[in-house]
Design a protein around this motif. Structure first.
Motif, PDB file in Angstrom:
ATOM      1  N   ARG A 254       0.831  -1.207   0.000  1.00 43.29           N
ATOM      2  CA  ARG A 254       0.000   0.000   0.000  1.00 43.29           C
ATOM      3  C   ARG A 254       0.862   1.253   0.000  1.00 43.29           C
ATOM      4  NH1 ARG A 254      -4.894   1.005  -1.647  1.00 43.29           N
ATOM      5  NH2 ARG A 254      -5.463  -1.010  -0.789  1.00 43.29           N
ATOM      6  N   LEU A 255       1.976   1.244   0.735  1.00 40.64           N
ATOM      7  CA  LEU A 255       2.873   2.400   0.747  1.00 40.64           C
ATOM      8  C   LEU A 255       3.484   2.614  -0.632  1.00 40.64           C
ATOM      9  CD1 LEU A 255       4.470   4.620   2.220  1.00 40.64           C
ATOM     10  CD2 LEU A 255       6.156   2.869   2.850  1.00 40.64           C
ATOM     11  N   SER A 258       0.937   4.042  -3.046  1.00 36.36           N
ATOM     12  CA  SER A 258       0.644   5.446  -2.749  1.00 36.36           C
ATOM     13  C   SER A 258       1.761   6.360  -3.243  1.00 36.36           C
ATOM     14  CB  SER A 258       0.434   5.638  -1.236  1.00 36.36           C
ATOM     15  OG  SER A 258      -0.685   4.906  -0.782  1.00 36.36           O
ATOM     16  N   LEU A 364      -4.118   8.488  -5.491  1.00 41.22           N
ATOM     17  CA  LEU A 364      -3.460   8.709  -4.208  1.00 41.22           C
ATOM     18  C   LEU A 364      -4.481   8.726  -3.072  1.00 41.22           C
ATOM     19  CD1 LEU A 364      -0.909   9.341  -2.599  1.00 41.22           C
ATOM     20  CD2 LEU A 364      -1.250  11.766  -3.139  1.00 41.22           C
ATOM     21  N   THR A 365      -5.600   9.385  -3.289  1.00 41.56           N
ATOM     22  CA  THR A 365      -6.641   9.427  -2.267  1.00 41.56           C
ATOM     23  C   THR A 365      -7.191   8.042  -1.982  1.00 41.56           C
ATOM     24  OG1 THR A 365      -7.265  11.668  -2.945  1.00 41.56           O
ATOM     25  CG2 THR A 365      -8.874  10.417  -1.660  1.00 41.56           C
ATOM     26  N   ARG A 367      -5.841   5.068  -2.590  1.00 38.61           N
ATOM     27  CA  ARG A 367      -4.863   4.144  -2.021  1.00 38.61           C
ATOM     28  C   ARG A 367      -4.536   4.488  -0.579  1.00 38.61           C
ATOM     29  NH1 ARG A 367      -0.713   3.630  -7.232  1.00 38.61           N
ATOM     30  NH2 ARG A 367      -2.313   2.907  -8.692  1.00 38.61           N
ATOM     31  N   SER A 368      -4.650   5.742  -0.232  1.00 39.72           N
ATOM     32  CA  SER A 368      -4.326   6.164   1.125  1.00 39.72           C
ATOM     33  C   SER A 368      -5.400   5.786   2.135  1.00 39.72           C
ATOM     34  CB  SER A 368      -4.098   7.689   1.161  1.00 39.72           C
ATOM     35  OG  SER A 368      -3.012   8.049   0.333  1.00 39.72           O
ATOM     36  N   ASP A 370      -6.514   2.874   2.646  1.00 37.81           N
ATOM     37  CA  ASP A 370      -6.121   1.587   3.214  1.00 37.81           C
ATOM     38  C   ASP A 370      -7.329   0.720   3.554  1.00 37.81           C
ATOM     39  OD1 ASP A 370      -4.182   0.416   6.072  1.00 37.81           O
ATOM     40  OD2 ASP A 370      -4.362  -0.376   4.037  1.00 37.81           O
TER      41      ASP A 370
END
Length: 376
Positions: A254-255, A258, A364-365, A367-368, A370
């Motif tokens: 996930r990191l 992102s 980005l939104t 994936r962040s 989580d």
């Protein structure tokens, strides 16, 4: 409007119509071991993929617990047995003997233990048809250990659902070609990687003059910039692809996803409001290190032995490079021909960068947040 302008407008429309999410591709991991008269193995299938087939998350809490899986366990077993067929001179019906849970780099997976009576020698054929009806880009990544201890690997896709493993080492070449093909496909469907390269390369046919852009006078100048960018990106992602695949360095999936989205966003913004280093190859190298971890996610999760891992690593990387070169071969000549038109700096560079930036901001939104499915 000229033909070139129409072509560029079409490309921009394609950018706007790309999926709102660009994740690690849907993969399952199949490990089989062939003995004299039997076949054993395990099949790891992502819970999120099974949820797409069986609607496991009945309470819509973005979690899958054991109770939700248990109620559909027999259906899952029947589905697995019907979508994975193994045969030699005769069929080898697979049985699911146990269930477990494991976590890969991108979330929780249901592990099905498999066994089959599989007498006979000679070629072993594997027919794989799981999940293609819900995701045409799904792949089954196969690791096969032969009776002699040789480890072979293959990529099962909708286009290549059947793989046959002949006695001896002939399948090693087939596996290499398969991983080259998979690297090309990974670039073709990896929208975030593609858009990162496009955002980097769009200004290559222009030179910044204060707050304005002027076209490069010669193709050789643009070519030098392109070569530097592509070489830096290739070197960077090759390093981290190798390190991650060999298990020497690992980052949470996930990191990585992102930061990849962030790299696309920042590069697109820089095309409109410059703030990154003017030498684009430095941007390509820095962010390319992170993109390499994204490329490595497929091979790392397969957990191949070192011998087979080297083969698949080289093949996959070759495929990625071929995919990149194909993109450059299409984009740069077209951009060079359009560089002197008023359309290029205003619509293609700035407008295209805004479109890319908006997509990257959405990735980005998303994936962040989580929202991984949790293990039971």
């Amino acid at each position: 409007m000229s033909a070139f302008a129409k072509c560029i407008a079409g490309l921009l429309l394609m950018l706007c119509s790309l999926p709102a999410a660009a994740h690690k591709p849907s993969d399952s991991y199949l490990s089989l071991s062939r003995e004299a008269d039997r076949l054993v193995g395990r099949w790891d299938i992502a819970l999120r993929d099974l949820d797409g087939v069986f609607d496991l998350d009945r309470n819509r809490d973005d979690r899958i617990d054991w109770g939700e899986v248990r109620t559909r366990r027999e259906e899952i077993d029947r589905y697995a047995s019907s979508r994975l067929l193994v045969s030699t001179s005769a069929p080898c019906p697979l049985r699911v003997t146990d269930h477990a849970i494991d976590r890969h780099s991108d979330g929780a997976y249901l592990v099905l233990s498999l066994a089959a009576a599989c007498s006979g020698e000679g070629a072993l054929s594997v027919d794989y048809s799981a999940l293609f009806d819900i995701d045409a880009q799904h792949r089954g990544l196969l690791k096969l250990e032969t009776a002699g201890g040789t480890v072979l690997s293959a990529v099962m896709s909708r286009e290549r659902p059947r793989q046959t493993f002949e006695p001896g080492g002939a399948s090693r070449w087939q596996a290499f070609v398969g991983y080259v093909r998979d690297g090309i496909v990974h670039i073709a469907i990896g929208y975030d990687h593609i858009l990162f390269l496009i955002a980097l390369l769009l200004p290559a046919v222009l030179v910044r003059d204060g707050r304005a852009w002027r076209p490069v006078p010669r193709l050789s100048l643009a070519a030098g910039t392109v070569i530097a960018i592509v070489t830096a990106f290739t070197l960077a992602h090759s390093v981290t692809l190798s390190l991650a695949t060999l298990g020497m360095v690992q980052l949470p999936s996930r990191l990585v996803e992102s930061i990849i989205a962030l790299s696309v966003l920042l590069t697109a913004i820089d095309n409109v409001v410059p703030f990154l280093p003017s030498r684009r190859w430095t941007i390509a190298f820095a962010f390319g290190l992170i993109h390499g971890f994204g490329f490595a996610s497929v091979l790392a999760d397969l957990e191949l032995p070192r011998g087979a891992l080297a083969l698949s690593l080289v093949g996959f990387n070759v495929g990625v490079e071929l995919g990149q070169l194909a993109l450059v071969a299409v984009l740069i000549p077209l951009a060079y021909l359009l560089r002197r038109t008023a359309l290029y700096p205003s619509v293609v560079l700035r407008g295209g960068s805004v479109a890319i930036g908006l997509l990257a901001a959405g990735w980005l939104t998303e994936r962040s947040l989580d929202l991984k499915l949790m293990p039971f």
